[in-house]
Design a protein around this motif. Structure first.
Motif, PDB file in Angstrom:
ATOM      1  N   ALA A 139       0.832  -1.207   0.000  1.00  0.00           N
ATOM      2  CA  ALA A 139       0.000   0.000   0.000  1.00  0.00           C
ATOM      3  C   ALA A 139       0.866   1.256   0.000  1.00  0.00           C
ATOM      4  O   ALA A 139       0.580   2.222  -0.714  1.00  0.00           O
ATOM      5  N   ALA A 140       1.938   1.243   0.781  1.00  0.00           N
ATOM      6  CA  ALA A 140       2.842   2.391   0.825  1.00  0.00           C
ATOM      7  C   ALA A 140       3.542   2.585  -0.525  1.00  0.00           C
ATOM      8  O   ALA A 140       3.684   3.720  -0.996  1.00  0.00           O
ATOM      9  N   ASP A 141       3.975   1.481  -1.140  1.00  0.00           N
ATOM     10  CA  ASP A 141       4.625   1.573  -2.453  1.00  0.00           C
ATOM     11  C   ASP A 141       3.672   2.115  -3.508  1.00  0.00           C
ATOM     12  O   ASP A 141       4.044   2.968  -4.316  1.00  0.00           O
ATOM     13  N   GLN A 142       2.423   1.646  -3.494  1.00  0.00           N
ATOM     14  CA  GLN A 142       1.447   2.145  -4.466  1.00  0.00           C
ATOM     15  C   GLN A 142       1.181   3.626  -4.261  1.00  0.00           C
ATOM     16  O   GLN A 142       1.088   4.385  -5.224  1.00  0.00           O
ATOM     17  N   SER A 143       1.073   4.042  -3.019  1.00  0.00           N
ATOM     18  CA  SER A 143       0.834   5.449  -2.717  1.00  0.00           C
ATOM     19  C   SER A 143       2.009   6.317  -3.187  1.00  0.00           C
ATOM     20  O   SER A 143       1.824   7.366  -3.798  1.00  0.00           O
ATOM     21  N   GLU A 144       3.226   5.852  -2.899  1.00  0.00           N
ATOM     22  CA  GLU A 144       4.417   6.594  -3.324  1.00  0.00           C
ATOM     23  C   GLU A 144       4.509   6.658  -4.849  1.00  0.00           C
ATOM     24  O   GLU A 144       4.794   7.710  -5.424  1.00  0.00           O
ATOM     25  N   CYS A 145       4.250   5.537  -5.516  1.00  0.00           N
ATOM     26  CA  CYS A 145       4.303   5.515  -6.981  1.00  0.00           C
ATOM     27  C   CYS A 145       3.234   6.412  -7.585  1.00  0.00           C
ATOM     28  O   CYS A 145       3.469   7.069  -8.606  1.00  0.00           O
ATOM     29  N   GLN A 146       2.058   6.467  -6.964  1.00  0.00           N
ATOM     30  CA  GLN A 146       0.989   7.334  -7.485  1.00  0.00           C
ATOM     31  C   GLN A 146       1.385   8.801  -7.376  1.00  0.00           C
ATOM     32  O   GLN A 146       1.201   9.572  -8.326  1.00  0.00           O
ATOM     33  N   ARG A 147       1.946   9.197  -6.240  1.00  0.00           N
ATOM     34  CA  ARG A 147       2.392  10.589  -6.079  1.00  0.00           C
ATOM     35  C   ARG A 147       3.478  10.929  -7.088  1.00  0.00           C
ATOM     36  O   ARG A 147       3.443  11.965  -7.738  1.00  0.00           O
ATOM     37  N   THR A 148       4.462  10.040  -7.217  1.00  0.00           N
ATOM     38  CA  THR A 148       5.560  10.254  -8.154  1.00  0.00           C
ATOM     39  C   THR A 148       5.046  10.319  -9.585  1.00  0.00           C
ATOM     40  O   THR A 148       5.460  11.185 -10.362  1.00  0.00           O
TER      41      THR A 148
END
Length: 112
Positions: A40-49
């Motif tokens: 979930a954290a990786d998906q959130s970070e990738c979405q922001r990036t």
């Protein structure tokens, strides 16, 4: 002539239905080494990036000047013979998000 037109219409409808079914296939990102919290954290970070990178890409595209037109759509050819629409923030967001997730070791799998 009518028989030929009917065959073309049936072929087009069959192709359209196939594409629709393909588009409805659900997928998810999977990495066996990642916990649900990390995923979930990786998906959130990738979405922001991806959101930021896509906005920058679209801004660059707008100032880069005119591009070829195909079928009334402004864009440019791709390496695989396709045609990418210019200024498509949705396309670029998806492109950067997918690249980010793959770089983190995830792979896109079909939900069964």
């Amino acid at each position: 002539m009518r028989a030929c037109t009917g065959v073309l219409i049936r072929t087009a409808l069959t192709a359209a239905l196939g594409l629709l079914l393909l588009a409805c296939t659900q997928t998810r990102w999977e990495n066996p080494a990642a916990s649900p919290e990390l995923a979930a954290a990786d998906q959130s970070e990738c979405q922001r990036t991806a959101d930021l990178a896509a906005r920058e890409q679209v801004m660059f595209e707008r100032v880069a000047g005119p591009r070829p037109v195909r079928g009334g759509v402004i864009g440019y050819p791709t390496r695989d013979g396709g045609f990418r629409e210019r200024n498509s923030e949705w396309f670029w967001t998806q492109h950067y998000f997918d690249a980010c997730m793959r770089n983190k070791g995830y792979r896109l799998v079909r939900v069964e």
